[in-house]
Design an enzyme around this catalytic site. Structure first.
Site, mmCIF file in Angstrom:
data_model
loop_
_atom_site.group_PDB
_atom_site.id
_atom_site.type_symbol
_atom_site.label_atom_id
_atom_site.label_comp_id
_atom_site.label_asym_id
_atom_site.label_seq_id
_atom_site.Cartn_x
_atom_site.Cartn_y
_atom_site.Cartn_z
ATOM 1 N N GLY A 19 0.878 5.793 -0.259
ATOM 2 C CA GLY A 19 -0.539 5.751 -0.530
ATOM 3 C C GLY A 19 -1.181 4.484 0.002
ATOM 4 N N CYS A 20 -2.303 4.602 0.697
ATOM 5 C CA CYS A 20 -3.032 3.452 1.240
ATOM 6 C C CYS A 20 -4.511 3.777 1.204
ATOM 7 C CB CYS A 20 -2.612 3.150 2.679
ATOM 8 S SG CYS A 20 -0.833 2.888 2.920
ATOM 9 N N THR A 21 -5.340 2.775 1.433
ATOM 10 C CA THR A 21 -6.779 2.983 1.588
ATOM 11 C C THR A 21 -7.259 2.146 2.763
ATOM 12 O OG1 THR A 21 -6.980 3.195 -0.825
ATOM 13 C CG2 THR A 21 -9.010 2.985 0.428
ATOM 14 N N GLU B 49 -2.140 4.855 7.684
ATOM 15 C CA GLU B 49 -2.690 5.527 6.520
ATOM 16 C C GLU B 49 -2.059 6.921 6.443
ATOM 17 O OE1 GLU B 49 -5.414 5.887 3.253
ATOM 18 O OE2 GLU B 49 -5.193 4.171 4.580
ATOM 19 N N ARG C 203 -11.763 8.142 -4.155
ATOM 20 C CA ARG C 203 -11.802 6.811 -3.544
ATOM 21 C C ARG C 203 -12.886 6.734 -2.475
ATOM 22 N NH1 ARG C 203 -6.067 5.761 -1.386
ATOM 23 N NH2 ARG C 203 -5.593 7.924 -1.891
#
Length: 527
Positions: free
Chosen positions: A2-4, A95, A285
């Site tokens: 998981g990344c943003t 990502e 998000r």
């Protein structure tokens, strides 16, 4: 993983720098200690073998020096994460993205198939290597590119040849442009140039929502893609865009006769997903980032908002209401739905609401990198990599000039052993102590963040002044990279030590505050 990701075009940022920012987050229940390093040309492998995919790839013999934020424990490979090379080209990888069964059935991911049996036996099957993935991409691409567009082209060629075992989004930046590439199945990919006056939000979900395939097949000014993407779309009936014929009562968006991939088509519908998982993990998000950066652009909280946390049509890019700063990027990537019932630290919502959505600022951040290529600075000191470790709501950034031969020990010497000598472990200790007593410690954290970010900006200004007006001791060859590189390395060391001192003081204060709030405390003292 998981990344943003948040991308800011150069005409959307306060100083005209394209900004590429991403949190690298580990999987639930795990944490990957990180360190920041410089990889010199002599240290770059000439033959690369991945750990997870066991793929062997020969590399060119002329690598550039580059920075990276690899795992401190290399048991699963390098995972270089983010960096800037000697040509002032930045890369963030990767990502993790979503997909759908239609795409994965049409172009399956290239997964490692272990061998079995012994050579010469009837049941022997040799190992089939997997494709490339997040573990590999920075190392395979960043040392060999001199523009953001070259990054797209090199990675695209590697994907076509070797394939990938996962869906990923990758950002490339130079002083003018940001390009965003999304993998589409095992070997296919698309890429778009970020509009210069827009920002892009990417929360683990395939994001590009409009694509001009004619441009990709022609000039490639704003769009690039796999050579056979149109055929891929048509053969497997992947384009779900309704191409209505022009005429009375119809909007002219291409005609049915144009076939699959008619301009524009929506890659998010063709290649992405709109699952229940997306609506609690991904789309909230993007919703919060966009409502933060465009607070008056639409009605976010009324009885009939244009977009909700589970909206599938949030735009890939938007024009911000004002120019964005490093602090804006850090704040957005530290956020946890403040001002809404979904904030896990707020008493405003119910227990169910406070745990409804995955925060951006989560406990399992490994690292945050903000990659800044400044157009108004000399090439020798143009690039900055802002680095933070551990959980973003509680940490701070250290600015690092990238035209150097090594990084400060406080950033580079992380190991698996917990130690306050490491920026990573000191940041994680602060976050873990402060989280349980958020209301009591967040004022301490916020003062620390303001103080250290101010120190960072001051250090950058001082270094810039030294580059423009070097002293006799550092100006043996004015404009040469050697003296400038040494000056920048010294500046990096100074700011790292300043922020180390501030972090140590914060840790001591938070430890004292939380120790006094332990469950087994008792108000009566001895005597």
């Amino acid at each position: 993983m998981g990344c943003t990701t948040l991308l800011v075009g150069r005409r959307a940022s306060a100083d005209g720098s394209p900004l590429v920012a991403r949190t690298e987050d580990s999987s639930n229940g795990s944490f990957d200690p990180k360190r920041a390093v410089v990889v010199r040309p002599e240290d770059q492998p000439r033959v690369y073998t991945s750990v997870l995919g066991r793929r062997r790839i020969e590399l060119p013999g002329n690598p550039l020096r580059y920075t990276a934020v690899p795992n401190a424990l290399p048991d699963e490979g390098i995972w270089g994460s983010a960096g800037i090379n000697a040509a002032n080209v930045a890369m963030s990888a990767t990502e993790t993205l979503t997909s759908n069964p239609r795409v994965l059935g049409a172009d399956p991911l290239v997964e490692l198939v272990p061998g079995r049996g012994t050579p010469g036996s009837p049941d022997h099957r040799p190992e089939q290597p997997g494709g490339i993935g997040e573990e590999d991409m920075l190392t395979l691409v960043l040392p060999y590119i001199r523009s953001a567009r070259e990054g797209v082209e090199r990675l695209g060629a590697l994907l076509a040849e070797h394939g990938t075992y996962e869906m990923n989004g990758i950002a490339f930046s130079d002083v003018e442009d940001i390009w965003w590439l999304e993998t589409v199945g095992g070997h296919h990919w698309i890429a778009r140039r970020v509009p210069e006056d827009h920002y892009v939000t990417m929360p683990n979900q395939l994001g590009i929502d409009s694509f001009d395939l004619q441009d990709a097949e022609g000039e490639g000014r704003d769009h690039l893609a796999s050579d056979d993407l149109r055929a891929f779309l048509g053969t497997h009936h992947l384009d779900l865009t309704v191409h209505r014929p022009s005429g009375a009562g119809f909007a002219s968006v291409g005609s049915a006769a144009d076939g699959p991939g008619s301009s524009p088509f929506n890659p998010r519908e063709a290649f992405g997903s709109h699952s229940d998982h997306d609506h609690v993990y991904n789309t909230p998000r993007a919703w919060f980032m966009q409502r933060t950066l465009n607070p008056t652009g639409e009605d976010w909280d009324g009885p009939s908002p244009e977009h909700r946390p589970d909206s599938d049509d949030l735009p890939w890019s938007r024009r911000p209401e004002r120019l964005l700063t490093i602090e804006d990027v850090k704040d957005v990537l530290s956020s946890h739905y403040q001002g809404t019932p979904f904030d896990p630290y707020s008493p405003r919502g119910t227990d169910a609401e406070r745990r409804a959505f995955r925060p951006i600022g989560i406990n399992r951040h490994n690292a945050l990198a903000i990659l800044q290529i400044r157009p108004d600075r000399p090439e020798s000191s143009r690039a900055l990599q802002w680095i933070a470790f551990a959980s973003n709501p509680f940490n701070t950034l250290i600015p690092m000039f990238t035209n150097v031969e090594e990084t400060p020990h406080y950033l580079s010497t992380t190991t698996g052993q917990v130690s306050t000598d490491s920026f990573y472990w000191a940041s994680r200790l602060v976050a873990t102590l402060a989280d349980a007593h958020f209301a009591e410690t967040i004022p301490l954290i916020e003062r620390f963040q303001q103080q250290t970010l101010a120190l960072g900006h001051a250090a950058v200004h001082a270094a810039d002044e030294s580059v423009e007006h070097p002293s006799q001791e550092t100006s043996t060859d004015e404009g040469a990279d050697g003296p400038v590189s040494e000056l920048l390395a010294a500046a990096n060391s100074r700011i790292a030590e300043q922020i180390r001192a501030e972090t140590d003081q914060l840790l001591a204060t938070v430890l004292h505050t939380t120790s006094n709030l332990m469950t087994n405390r008792f108000s009566r003292s001895d005597g």
